[in-house]
Enzyme design. Structure first.
Site, PDB file in Angstrom:
ATOM      1  N   GLY A  72       0.792  -1.226   0.000  1.00 53.08           N
ATOM      2  CA  GLY A  72       0.000   0.000   0.000  1.00 53.08           C
ATOM      3  C   GLY A  72       0.824   1.276   0.000  1.00 53.08           C
ATOM      4  O   GLY A  72       0.480   2.246  -0.681  1.00 53.08           O
ATOM      5  N   SER A  73       1.902   1.288   0.755  1.00 47.65           N
ATOM      6  CA  SER A  73       2.713   2.512   0.834  1.00 47.65           C
ATOM      7  C   SER A  73       3.344   2.849  -0.511  1.00 47.65           C
ATOM      8  O   SER A  73       3.374   4.015  -0.922  1.00 47.65           O
ATOM      9  CB  SER A  73       3.794   2.368   1.911  1.00 47.65           C
ATOM     10  OG  SER A  73       3.215   2.321   3.193  1.00 47.65           O
ATOM     11  N   ASN A 152      -7.927   3.863   8.637  1.00 46.93           N
ATOM     12  CA  ASN A 152      -7.237   2.722   9.239  1.00 46.93           C
ATOM     13  C   ASN A 152      -7.298   2.717  10.764  1.00 46.93           C
ATOM     14  O   ASN A 152      -7.106   1.677  11.389  1.00 46.93           O
ATOM     15  CB  ASN A 152      -5.767   2.702   8.793  1.00 46.93           C
ATOM     16  CG  ASN A 152      -5.063   4.015   9.062  1.00 46.93           C
ATOM     17  OD1 ASN A 152      -5.493   5.059   8.588  1.00 46.93           O
ATOM     18  ND2 ASN A 152      -3.978   3.972   9.818  1.00 46.93           N
ATOM     19  N   HIS A 202      -1.622  -8.036   2.565  1.00 41.94           N
ATOM     20  CA  HIS A 202      -1.639  -8.561   3.928  1.00 41.94           C
ATOM     21  C   HIS A 202      -2.784  -8.012   4.773  1.00 41.94           C
ATOM     22  O   HIS A 202      -2.977  -8.435   5.915  1.00 41.94           O
ATOM     23  CB  HIS A 202      -0.295  -8.293   4.633  1.00 41.94           C
ATOM     24  CG  HIS A 202      -0.069  -6.877   5.038  1.00 41.94           C
ATOM     25  ND1 HIS A 202      -0.128  -6.469   6.354  1.00 41.94           N
ATOM     26  CD2 HIS A 202       0.233  -5.778   4.322  1.00 41.94           C
ATOM     27  CE1 HIS A 202       0.138  -5.176   6.428  1.00 41.94           C
ATOM     28  NE2 HIS A 202       0.363  -4.734   5.208  1.00 41.94           N
ATOM     29  N   THR A 238      11.809  -7.777 -11.405  1.00 41.20           N
ATOM     30  CA  THR A 238      11.260  -9.112 -11.607  1.00 41.20           C
ATOM     31  C   THR A 238      10.026  -9.312 -10.737  1.00 41.20           C
ATOM     32  O   THR A 238      10.031  -9.006  -9.546  1.00 41.20           O
ATOM     33  CB  THR A 238      12.319 -10.179 -11.260  1.00 41.20           C
ATOM     34  OG1 THR A 238      13.464  -9.982 -12.089  1.00 41.20           O
ATOM     35  CG2 THR A 238      11.770 -11.575 -11.473  1.00 41.20           C
ATOM     36  N   CYS A 326       1.947   1.651  11.734  1.00 43.69           N
ATOM     37  CA  CYS A 326       3.113   2.339  11.187  1.00 43.69           C
ATOM     38  C   CYS A 326       3.664   3.394  12.138  1.00 43.69           C
ATOM     39  O   CYS A 326       4.775   3.879  11.970  1.00 43.69           O
ATOM     40  CB  CYS A 326       2.759   2.992   9.854  1.00 43.69           C
ATOM     41  SG  CYS A 326       2.174   1.810   8.631  1.00 43.69           S
TER      42      CYS A 326
END
Length: 394
Positions: A72-73, A152, A202, A238, A326
């Site tokens: 998300g960040s 959040n 997640h 990748t 966070c």
């Protein structure tokens, strides 16, 4: 209760066994680089495409509009920084809110240091964006509105459709941080006029280290990570094939179980809220009572410190939070709680409990019983509480 009670699902969720099972072959026998041209690798490219299709369908989006990221960040940073760069010739003004995740707020601060202007819109006492202020903040130079889908910390769901309409009417791009909302709520990017959307695996029982950014076709958003042609030349590196397979499987399960989980989690959430507000005095619910995520309950308890409450809950095998994971190391009160008007001393006594499909009624009742005991114990040691009780008994 001997087993651990996990009520911090807004911070991260357990990866479902089905997701792990789907991922495992791509660490071992199916380890090929999907950018290679031989058959062994092309099977992995097909797996990536299948995951992209699942996610696109969940949003009613075009398959080619889904770009995989590290979470998300990164998705938030990409949306804001790349929009600022691509549309700088049109304007230098961005609109966001005071209750955004720090991935948005800190990116806005970064852009302010590089010549962009940012308006931070107020929210009401429930955390809902003030639409009148949003409309007034729009300028001829406004290029982007970025408002989170659901908060959040306090779980409040924003009026996304109305915000999308305002953005569309004024020819402004609209990005939403849907990290908490995706997998919890039904989202249709066309119905809601969303141009960009961030999500992270997640948060809905997928693996960590994988997310996505939806970018509507036709936007001039450029590459955020340079060095290769992956993700249609927009995100080099990748591909994280196991992670992509995992997020695809998690999204598939989340969509298939959405209504069932919403009903169960909402019922348990409401029971939790009712018991806490009824049985523990000098307590308030943070966030809107009904316009909130099905699994979120956020409280402030007067006359206590939230950190002490968390530590004592942990001693009872209960995992909870005071706000965003966070910023859990910060001693400052939550910027979200301050934005909804709470004074510092009450904001410091906050507790966030976020449920999952595995949460049981027994766990909720046990947790409330322990919160009651701990709050009473902490208040018994508080001179502020003692003075308050004395003054109000006169």
């Amino acid at each position: 209760m001997d087993k651990k009670i996990y009520l911090d699902n807004a911070a991260t969720t357990a990866t479902r066994p089905e997701v792990v099972e789907a991922m495992l072959p791509y660490f071992t026998e199916k380890f090929g680089n999907p950018s290679s041209i031989y058959e062994f690798a092309s099977q992995n490219k097909k797996a990536v495409d299948e995951a992209r299709t699942i996610i696109a369908n969940s949003l009613n989006a075009e398959i080619s509009d889904i770009y995989f990221t590290a979470g998300g960040s990164e998705s938030d940073n990409w949306a804001l920084k790349a929009t600022a760069e691509a549309y700088a010739s049109k304007g230098n003004h961005i609109i966001t809110s005071k209750v955004e995740h720090h991935a948005i707020l800190h990116t806005c601060e970064y852009l302010e240091k590089h010549g962009f202007e940012v308006s931070y819109i107020d929210v009401d006492e429930n955390g809902i964006l003030k639409l009148d202020e949003l409309k007034k903040a729009i300028r001829p130079t406004t290029i982007l509105i970025s408002i989170m889908f659901a908060n959040n910390e306090i779980g409040t769901i924003q009026p996304i459709k109305e915000i999308g309409e305002i953005a569309r009417e004024n020819n402004i791009l609209f990005h939403t941080d849907a990290v908490q909302a995706y997998g919890q709520l039904k989202i249709d990017v066309n119905e809601l006029n969303i141009d960009m959307l961030s999500a992270s695996g997640h948060k809905f029982n997928g693996p960590k280290g994988i997310g996505f950014l939806y970018i509507r076709k036709g936007l001039k958003i450029k590459s955020f990570v340079h060095g290769g042609a992956q993700e249609r030349h927009r995100r080099a590196g990748t591909e994280n094939v196991p992670g992509i397979v995992g997020i695809g499987k998690a999204a598939e399960i989340a969509m298939a179980t959405l209504e069932e989980r919403q009903q169960k989690e909402t019922a348990l959430r409401d029971m939790l809220i009712q018991r806490v507000l009824t049985e523990i005095p000098y307590t308030r619910l943070n966030g809107d009572r009904t316009k909130r995520l099905p699994n979120n309950a956020n409280f402030s308890f007067q006359f206590i410190e939230g950190e002490s409450l968390l530590i004592m809950l942990d001693m009872q095998n209960i995992c909870a939070s005071s706000g965003s994971a966070c910023t859990s190391g910060s001693l400052d009160p939550s910027h979200v709680l301050l934005a909804i008007g709470l004074p510092h001393e009450i904001a410091h006594g906050s507790l966030r409990l976020t449920l999952s499909h595995d949460t049981t009624e027994e766990e909720i009742n046990y947790t409330v019983d322990k919160i009651k005991d701990i709050v009473a114990k902490l208040r018994s040691m508080s001179p502020l509480y003692e003075d308050y009780v004395k003054n109000n008994q006169r």
